[in-house]
Design a protein around this motif. Structure first.
Motif, PDB file in Angstrom:
ATOM      1  N   ARG A 166      19.323  74.818 -51.843  1.00  0.00           N
ATOM      2  CA  ARG A 166      19.195  74.971 -50.402  1.00  0.00           C
ATOM      3  C   ARG A 166      19.998  73.934 -49.635  1.00  0.00           C
ATOM      4  O   ARG A 166      20.389  74.148 -48.492  1.00  0.00           O
ATOM      5  CB  ARG A 166      17.729  74.999 -49.969  1.00  0.00           C
ATOM      6  CG  ARG A 166      16.887  73.826 -50.389  1.00  0.00           C
ATOM      7  CD  ARG A 166      15.423  74.067 -50.043  1.00  0.00           C
ATOM      8  NE  ARG A 166      15.224  74.310 -48.631  1.00  0.00           N
ATOM      9  CZ  ARG A 166      14.621  75.401 -48.147  1.00  0.00           C
ATOM     10  NH1 ARG A 166      14.160  76.317 -48.950  1.00  0.00           N
ATOM     11  NH2 ARG A 166      14.466  75.550 -46.856  1.00  0.00           N
ATOM     12  N   CYS A 192      21.398  74.967 -42.102  1.00  0.00           N
ATOM     13  CA  CYS A 192      20.049  75.173 -41.551  1.00  0.00           C
ATOM     14  C   CYS A 192      20.236  75.441 -40.055  1.00  0.00           C
ATOM     15  O   CYS A 192      20.710  74.579 -39.312  1.00  0.00           O
ATOM     16  CB  CYS A 192      19.178  73.933 -41.784  1.00  0.00           C
ATOM     17  SG  CYS A 192      17.685  73.904 -40.776  1.00  0.00           S
ATOM     18  N   LEU A 193      19.869  76.626 -39.619  1.00  0.00           N
ATOM     19  CA  LEU A 193      20.108  77.012 -38.221  1.00  0.00           C
ATOM     20  C   LEU A 193      19.312  76.151 -37.240  1.00  0.00           C
ATOM     21  O   LEU A 193      19.751  75.896 -36.123  1.00  0.00           O
ATOM     22  CB  LEU A 193      19.770  78.493 -38.023  1.00  0.00           C
ATOM     23  CG  LEU A 193      20.704  79.467 -38.757  1.00  0.00           C
ATOM     24  CD1 LEU A 193      20.131  80.880 -38.723  1.00  0.00           C
ATOM     25  CD2 LEU A 193      22.093  79.457 -38.148  1.00  0.00           C
ATOM     26  N   LEU A 194      18.145  75.684 -37.696  1.00  0.00           N
ATOM     27  CA  LEU A 194      17.340  74.854 -36.801  1.00  0.00           C
ATOM     28  C   LEU A 194      18.023  73.496 -36.597  1.00  0.00           C
ATOM     29  O   LEU A 194      18.065  72.968 -35.483  1.00  0.00           O
ATOM     30  CB  LEU A 194      15.929  74.675 -37.375  1.00  0.00           C
ATOM     31  CG  LEU A 194      14.872  74.121 -36.432  1.00  0.00           C
ATOM     32  CD1 LEU A 194      14.759  74.920 -35.153  1.00  0.00           C
ATOM     33  CD2 LEU A 194      13.515  74.053 -37.115  1.00  0.00           C
ATOM     34  N   CYS A 246      12.266  71.821 -43.969  1.00  0.00           N
ATOM     35  CA  CYS A 246      12.163  73.196 -43.511  1.00  0.00           C
ATOM     36  C   CYS A 246      10.719  73.512 -43.107  1.00  0.00           C
ATOM     37  O   CYS A 246       9.772  73.114 -43.777  1.00  0.00           O
ATOM     38  CB  CYS A 246      12.590  74.121 -44.645  1.00  0.00           C
ATOM     39  SG  CYS A 246      12.365  75.843 -44.251  1.00  0.00           S
ATOM     40  N   VAL A 247      10.568  74.224 -42.003  1.00  0.00           N
ATOM     41  CA  VAL A 247       9.218  74.589 -41.559  1.00  0.00           C
ATOM     42  C   VAL A 247       8.953  76.079 -41.837  1.00  0.00           C
ATOM     43  O   VAL A 247       8.006  76.655 -41.308  1.00  0.00           O
ATOM     44  CB  VAL A 247       9.002  74.235 -40.080  1.00  0.00           C
ATOM     45  CG1 VAL A 247       8.880  72.729 -39.919  1.00  0.00           C
ATOM     46  CG2 VAL A 247      10.124  74.757 -39.204  1.00  0.00           C
ATOM     47  N   TYR A 248       9.832  76.683 -42.631  1.00  0.00           N
ATOM     48  CA  TYR A 248       9.664  78.070 -43.072  1.00  0.00           C
ATOM     49  C   TYR A 248       9.304  78.990 -41.898  1.00  0.00           C
ATOM     50  O   TYR A 248       9.977  78.966 -40.896  1.00  0.00           O
ATOM     51  CB  TYR A 248       8.653  78.152 -44.228  1.00  0.00           C
ATOM     52  CG  TYR A 248       9.144  77.359 -45.421  1.00  0.00           C
ATOM     53  CD1 TYR A 248      10.003  77.944 -46.352  1.00  0.00           C
ATOM     54  CD2 TYR A 248       8.823  76.026 -45.587  1.00  0.00           C
ATOM     55  CE1 TYR A 248      10.500  77.220 -47.415  1.00  0.00           C
ATOM     56  CE2 TYR A 248       9.305  75.287 -46.656  1.00  0.00           C
ATOM     57  CZ  TYR A 248      10.142  75.894 -47.566  1.00  0.00           C
ATOM     58  OH  TYR A 248      10.642  75.173 -48.605  1.00  0.00           O
ATOM     59  N   CYS A 267       9.677  78.307 -38.225  1.00  0.00           N
ATOM     60  CA  CYS A 267      11.001  78.108 -37.633  1.00  0.00           C
ATOM     61  C   CYS A 267      11.391  79.353 -36.833  1.00  0.00           C
ATOM     62  O   CYS A 267      11.257  80.479 -37.316  1.00  0.00           O
ATOM     63  CB  CYS A 267      11.998  77.875 -38.770  1.00  0.00           C
ATOM     64  SG  CYS A 267      13.707  77.993 -38.256  1.00  0.00           S
ATOM     65  N   HIS A 307      14.170  80.560 -36.375  1.00  0.00           N
ATOM     66  CA  HIS A 307      15.301  81.275 -36.985  1.00  0.00           C
ATOM     67  C   HIS A 307      14.988  81.760 -38.403  1.00  0.00           C
ATOM     68  O   HIS A 307      15.896  82.132 -39.139  1.00  0.00           O
ATOM     69  CB  HIS A 307      16.535  80.360 -37.025  1.00  0.00           C
ATOM     70  CG  HIS A 307      16.820  79.728 -35.707  1.00  0.00           C
ATOM     71  ND1 HIS A 307      17.058  80.472 -34.578  1.00  0.00           N
ATOM     72  CD2 HIS A 307      16.863  78.424 -35.327  1.00  0.00           C
ATOM     73  CE1 HIS A 307      17.247  79.653 -33.552  1.00  0.00           C
ATOM     74  NE2 HIS A 307      17.124  78.417 -33.988  1.00  0.00           N
ATOM     75  N   TYR A 308      13.714  81.695 -38.753  1.00  0.00           N
ATOM     76  CA  TYR A 308      13.325  82.018 -40.140  1.00  0.00           C
ATOM     77  C   TYR A 308      13.883  83.363 -40.596  1.00  0.00           C
ATOM     78  O   TYR A 308      14.412  83.493 -41.675  1.00  0.00           O
ATOM     79  CB  TYR A 308      11.795  82.013 -40.194  1.00  0.00           C
ATOM     80  CG  TYR A 308      11.183  82.283 -41.540  1.00  0.00           C
ATOM     81  CD1 TYR A 308      11.444  81.445 -42.616  1.00  0.00           C
ATOM     82  CD2 TYR A 308      10.313  83.354 -41.725  1.00  0.00           C
ATOM     83  CE1 TYR A 308      10.858  81.675 -43.852  1.00  0.00           C
ATOM     84  CE2 TYR A 308       9.720  83.588 -42.956  1.00  0.00           C
ATOM     85  CZ  TYR A 308      10.003  82.745 -44.025  1.00  0.00           C
ATOM     86  OH  TYR A 308       9.436  82.986 -45.238  1.00  0.00           O
ATOM     87  N   CYS A 353      17.535  83.046 -41.323  1.00  0.00           N
ATOM     88  CA  CYS A 353      17.923  81.862 -42.095  1.00  0.00           C
ATOM     89  C   CYS A 353      18.774  82.253 -43.312  1.00  0.00           C
ATOM     90  O   CYS A 353      18.413  83.136 -44.084  1.00  0.00           O
ATOM     91  CB  CYS A 353      16.652  81.152 -42.548  1.00  0.00           C
ATOM     92  SG  CYS A 353      16.979  79.806 -43.676  1.00  0.00           S
ATOM     93  N   ILE A 413      19.305  80.528 -45.966  1.00  0.00           N
ATOM     94  CA  ILE A 413      18.663  80.135 -47.234  1.00  0.00           C
ATOM     95  C   ILE A 413      17.653  81.203 -47.655  1.00  0.00           C
ATOM     96  O   ILE A 413      17.608  81.629 -48.811  1.00  0.00           O
ATOM     97  CB  ILE A 413      17.960  78.771 -47.077  1.00  0.00           C
ATOM     98  CG1 ILE A 413      18.976  77.722 -46.624  1.00  0.00           C
ATOM     99  CG2 ILE A 413      17.283  78.350 -48.358  1.00  0.00           C
ATOM    100  CD1 ILE A 413      18.364  76.405 -46.178  1.00  0.00           C
TER     101      ILE A 413
HETATM  102  S1  SF4 Z   1      13.822  78.460 -42.075  1.00  0.00           S
HETATM  103 FE1  SF4 Z   1      16.008  78.063 -42.435  1.00  0.00          FE
HETATM  104  S2  SF4 Z   1      16.822  77.606 -40.424  1.00  0.00           S
HETATM  105 FE2  SF4 Z   1      14.598  77.345 -40.279  1.00  0.00          FE
HETATM  106  S3  SF4 Z   1      14.184  75.189 -40.747  1.00  0.00           S
HETATM  107 FE3  SF4 Z   1      14.047  76.300 -42.667  1.00  0.00          FE
HETATM  108  S4  SF4 Z   1      16.108  76.101 -43.544  1.00  0.00           S
HETATM  109 FE4  SF4 Z   1      16.288  75.638 -41.357  1.00  0.00          FE
END
Ligand code: SF4
Length: 923
Positions: free
Chosen positions: A296, A301-303, A364-366, A369, A371-372, A375, A377
């Motif tokens: 990963r 990471c979009l966030l 990552c906040v899964y 997030c 943008h989940y 995402c 990843i």
């Molecule tokens: S879900 Fe993707 S974009 Fe969002 S914090 Fe996790 S790695 Fe970053």
């Protein structure tokens, strides 16, 4: 009436090489100038240049700024490949390259005109988003923004924001487990014939190899006992299609997923290309049958990107964030490291910009997030669960296996290509290190932002705020973990230790580690400014006390994390009404990252118990201070498995049904040049689960006797840098460039480069070097492969990973016999090998032969390649000569003789016509 096309601005242009500096005034011809003049010119007015950090390095003036055409290219054509040299840019733009250094400033202006013309073309594929990004770049004071503004008119319809343009991934049902099928030799050979194409030369070695590989797909006879094949595949037999043939037959019949694991990005690219023969790009339902999957930390990471674009990154960093956002809109898969983001982009900006945009720290906040669902990843993980073929790397396969985290089924059919690297990959994957950098990362993960920190970093409390407020015990565990994490090192820890004022039990421990390492150093490294290490034997009382205190502190941190893990599990088992599926996914993610931090803490505690306690025969432990140019950058305790294939066998081999390790250099060679399998078998881990691997070897079809020559130069004295530099210079001149120079020490590489680069440049022989030029290794290889007059100096990564077929690589020059570094770890493994009856010298010889074989393998990549392999060594032991393929001519010669051999051209071209090209690639 259409608006008139704006005129490109008249700008001065600067070019710098090791041969000199050339500046042309707007509309004028180029003049050769001095460094002072060049620096003044750049200070006065914006100057066109190509690769500003490289120009700055040539000028010795790091603060140089200018209008870098590479940044303009990244804006116009994000996600498109370009070698970052005048020749490479010319090829990407479809214009003529400059003839020489003096003509380059004029070329830079022509390139600018060509690039600005792109903005006016109807077929500019990357127009969408350009205007909006340009407005943001203007606010970030990007110097190109003013130049570009007249060429990019405001679109009639508002452009969609990046985060609105990216597609969402879809959840798919889990694939059923693969059907148990047996595949026949006829099917495999029929498939091979289809994949290689009609009229292709029938290669017996490849057919035999494909037949052997099909064994690993047979149904397994007993639990914990996979089919294990060790396959030596000589360079040029066509290994990739050799294994993709049985693999594709099996995948179709069983509906299962095969994982192919590689060590280098080159091979990943090649596999992606070759897999097109067996699988379409997309299935009828739009899903991808072949997926490249990486760790990963490789993906955007979009966030993090959103945060960087909204003020998290300042100055030049803000420009980088906007250019990355442009790329994200056009990227195939969001892979920032070795994917379609140009490798050179990150090197144009302040360090760590790219890595700060990936998910390096597991923050990552899964599903929490925004943008989940877009995402990169998460998309990669889901598409790989539906794929027939997953192309991954050794580290990812092992980490996933060790942590038991898979989307869909864990891989049960695995091919480790570049299998000679599996041992090293396992060695790093299963290692433990309690050092300052790791410990401070853990602190940040738990506590979150502290003083002076920028960006969106969040601690446990912020990530689990809803759970903490719903579940009292969970909330208390979070509080307790934050309290206990205060024992971990904090920002500024290295400075405090240097001043003798460590704060808290972990900093105290690291201070004692440092004191012990310096007290016991006998290598001279402490004086010379190198990294130093010492074993954990008879530790001083102060270190033992500090280790005990640190152990108590870590146990005190692990406890609330364990409680928190239990609370999260309880919440999942009896979920509150408000917990939707996204919330569940987020808690699942948190449980997973909590799990591996708990394991990490347990490993650290075990390592600390070793100080003053009994040694564990399975491990090698030591203390180290990592330094660069006499400055400490990390301090810590390290643990490696004496044999890392033991955990590999447990977590990767045992659960699998079929595994192959394959490579051109998997087995050692005996004195007769025949495969000697002892090393390969012990390095496969088979014996740890009582397996007897099946062995096969297909020799290379290449005519090494005719195409290659090994020259051992016997009159360069070891340690004589002037003589070493002189030898490199003469050999590179003799072969007219096209030389790969390999070093075992960065210091010597730099010393040689500094002495010869200018002289070679004046002879129009560009010299590039790892650890000198501010360019990443992949880009250096691209530059080298693109110019037959260029040469490249480098260390291990080049010895093992570069693939430059054709005329660009005509000689490989090794500075010395590549002896293993006498580290504590090496000494322990050497001793263990000697104890088992092998002899310490034989252990070293195996390592050296493997390295020589790898380095030699860079030289002949296709059937028509030809060249010299030169080792500068007065005393090259004869017992190492079997490293080279059978029949390769080997001679001990003086430097003068070697120079005249290289000047006469590659061996196969001397006095003969070049053989007709035959399509046989290196694999
Ligand atoms: S879900 Fe993707 S974009 Fe969002 S914090 Fe996790 S790695 Fe970053």
């Amino acid at each position: 009436m259409a608006a008139p096309t704006p005129e490109p601005p008249a700008l001065p242009a600067l070019h710098a090489s090791h041969a000199g500096l050339w500046l042309s005034a707007p509309g004028g011809v180029a003049q050769e100038i001095g460094k002072g003049q060049a620096i003044n010119a750049c200070a006065d007015t914006p100057v066109l240049m190509l690769n500003a950090p490289l120009v700055a390095a040539r000028l010795g003036y790091p603060d140089l700024s200018g209008l870098d055409l590479l940044e303009l290219y990244a804006f116009l054509h994000p996600a498109r490949f370009c070698v970052p040299t005048p020749k490479g840019l010319a090829a990407a733009l479809g214009i003529e390259p400059p003839e020489d250094d003096a003509a380059t400033p004029l070329f830079l202006r022509e390139a600018l005109v060509a690039m600005l013309a792109v903005c006016g073309r109807d077929d500019w594929q990357e127009r969408q988003g350009a205007w909006s990004t340009l407005q943001s770049l203007a606010r970030a004071r990007w110097p190109w923004a003013q130049v570009l503004a007249p060429f990019i008119p405001k679109p009639e319809r508002a452009e969609r924001w990046l985060f609105a343009t990216l597609p969402e991934w879809e959840e798919s049902p889990e694939r059923p487990q693969p059907a148990q099928v047996s595949i026949s030799e006829e099917e495999v050979h029929g498939q091979l014939a289809r994949l290689t194409g009609q009229g292709a030369e029938k290669r017996e070695g490849q057919r035999a190899y494909a037949g052997e590989v099909s064994r690993i797909f047979a149904p397994r006879d007993a639990k914990g006992r996979p089919h294990l094949l060790l396959a030596q595949a000589g360079t040029g037999i066509g290994k990739t299609l050799g294994y993709l043939s049985p693999a594709s037959v099996w995948a179709e019949r069983s509906q299962g997923t095969l994982w192919v694991s590689t060590y280098t990005k080159n091979l990943q690219r090649q596999l992606r290309r070759e897999s097109r023969r067996a699988w379409p790009e997309k299935r009828a339902d739009g899903s991808a049958p072949v997926v490249v999957r990486k760790g990963r930390e490789n993906y955007l990471c979009l966030l993090n990107l959103e945060d960087a674009m909204q003020g998290g990154f300042a100055g030049r960093g803000a420009v980088l964030a906007q250019l990355v956002a442009r790329w994200a809109q056009y990227s195939r898969d969001g892979d920032m490291i070795g994917g379609d983001l140009p490798g050179w982009l990150g090197t144009l900006f302040p360090r760590r910009g790219i890595s700060a945009l990936t998910d390096q720290r597991g923050e990552c906040v899964y599903a929490g997030c925004p943008h989940y669902r877009k995402c990169f990843i998460e998309r990669a993980a889901r598409t790989s669960a539906q794929a027939d073929l997953v192309i991954a790397n050794h580290a990812l396969v092992m980490i996933n296996a060790a942590r038991g985290r898979h989307h869909g089924h864990p891989p049960t059919r695995l091919i480790f290509d570049e299998g000679h690297h599996v041992f090293d990959a396992a060695d790093s994957t299963f290692a433990a290190a309690l050092n300052g950098q790791e410990a401070i990362e853990l602190r940040r993960w738990i506590i979150g932002p502290e003083r002076n920190s920028r960006g969106r970093r969040r601690g446990l409390a912020a990530r689990l705020a809803d759970v903490a407020s719903y579940d009292d015990a969970g909330g208390e565990a979070v509080e307790a973990a934050i309290e206990a994490a205060q024992a971990l090192p904090a920002d500024g820890w290295l400075g405090r230790i240097a001043e003798g004022a460590p704060s808290g039990p972990l900093e105290e421990l690291l201070a004692q580690v440092r004191a012990t390492v310096f007290a016991r150093d006998e290598s001279g490294g402490s004086e010379a400014g190198y990294g130093i290490e010492t074993e954990i034997a008879d530790p001083p009382g102060a270190l033992v006390d500090a280790a005990q205190d640190a152990q108590v502190a870590l146990a005190g941190l692990r406890k609330p994390l364990l409680t928190l893990g239990q609370r999260l599990e309880a919440v999942m088992e009896d979920p509150p009404d408000w917990l939707d599926s996204q919330g569940r996914a987020r808690i699942e993610g948190a449980r997973h990252s909590l799990g591996w931090r708990i394991d990490l803490l347990a490993a650290w505690e075990a390592l600390l118990a070793r100080i003053g306690g009994p040694a564990d025969a399975d491990f090698v432990d030591w203390l180290a201070v990592d330094r660069f140019e006499a400055r400490d950058y990390d301090i810590g305790l390290h643990r490696r498995w004496l044999d890392p294939m033991k955990p590999f066998a447990k977590v990767v081999l045992e659960p699998a049904h079929g595994v192959m390790l394959t490579s051109a250099t998997l087995a050692d060679r005996d004195a007769e040049g025949e495969p000697d399998w002892a090393r390969a078998i012990s390095a496969s881990g088979a014996e740890h689960i009582g397996l007897k691997p099946h062995l096969t070897s297909q020799p290379s079809p290449f005519d090494y006797a005719r195409n290659a020559e090994v020259l051992i130069v016997t009159d360069i004295r070891r340690g004589d840098i002037a003589a070493l530099a002189g030898a490199y210079s003469r050999l590179i001149e003799a072969s007219g460039g096209g030389t790969l120079g390999l070093f075992t020490a960065i210091k010597r590489l730099r010393a040689v480069h500094a002495r010869i680069a200018d002289r070679l440049a004046r002879a129009r022989l560009p010299l590039y070097a790892q650890h000198v030029d501010p360019i990443d290794t992949g880009t250096l290889t691209d530059i080298f492969g693109d110019d037959p007059r260029a040469s490249l100096l480098g260390t291990d990564a080049l010895r093992d990973g570069i693939d430059v077929p054709g005329d660009s690589l005509r000689s490989v020059v090794l500075e010395a016999v590549p002896w293993p570094r006498p580290t504590i770890l090496h000494r322990a493994r050497r001793a263990a090998f000697a104890e088992s009856g092998g002899g310490g010298g034989a252990y070293d010889d195996r390592i050296i032969r493997a390295r020589l074989a790898q380095a030699f393998g860079r030289l002949i990549r296709t059937r028509e390649d030809s060249g010299h392999f030169v080792v500068l060594s007065a005393a090259f032991p004869s017992r190492l000569l079997s490293a080279f393929p059978k029949g390769t001519p080997i001679e001990r010669v003086t430097l003068d003789e070697a120079v005249s051999r290289l000047a006469a051209g590659p061996p196969a071209r001397q006095g003969e016509m070049k053989p007709a090209a035959i399509d046989a690639t290196a694999d």
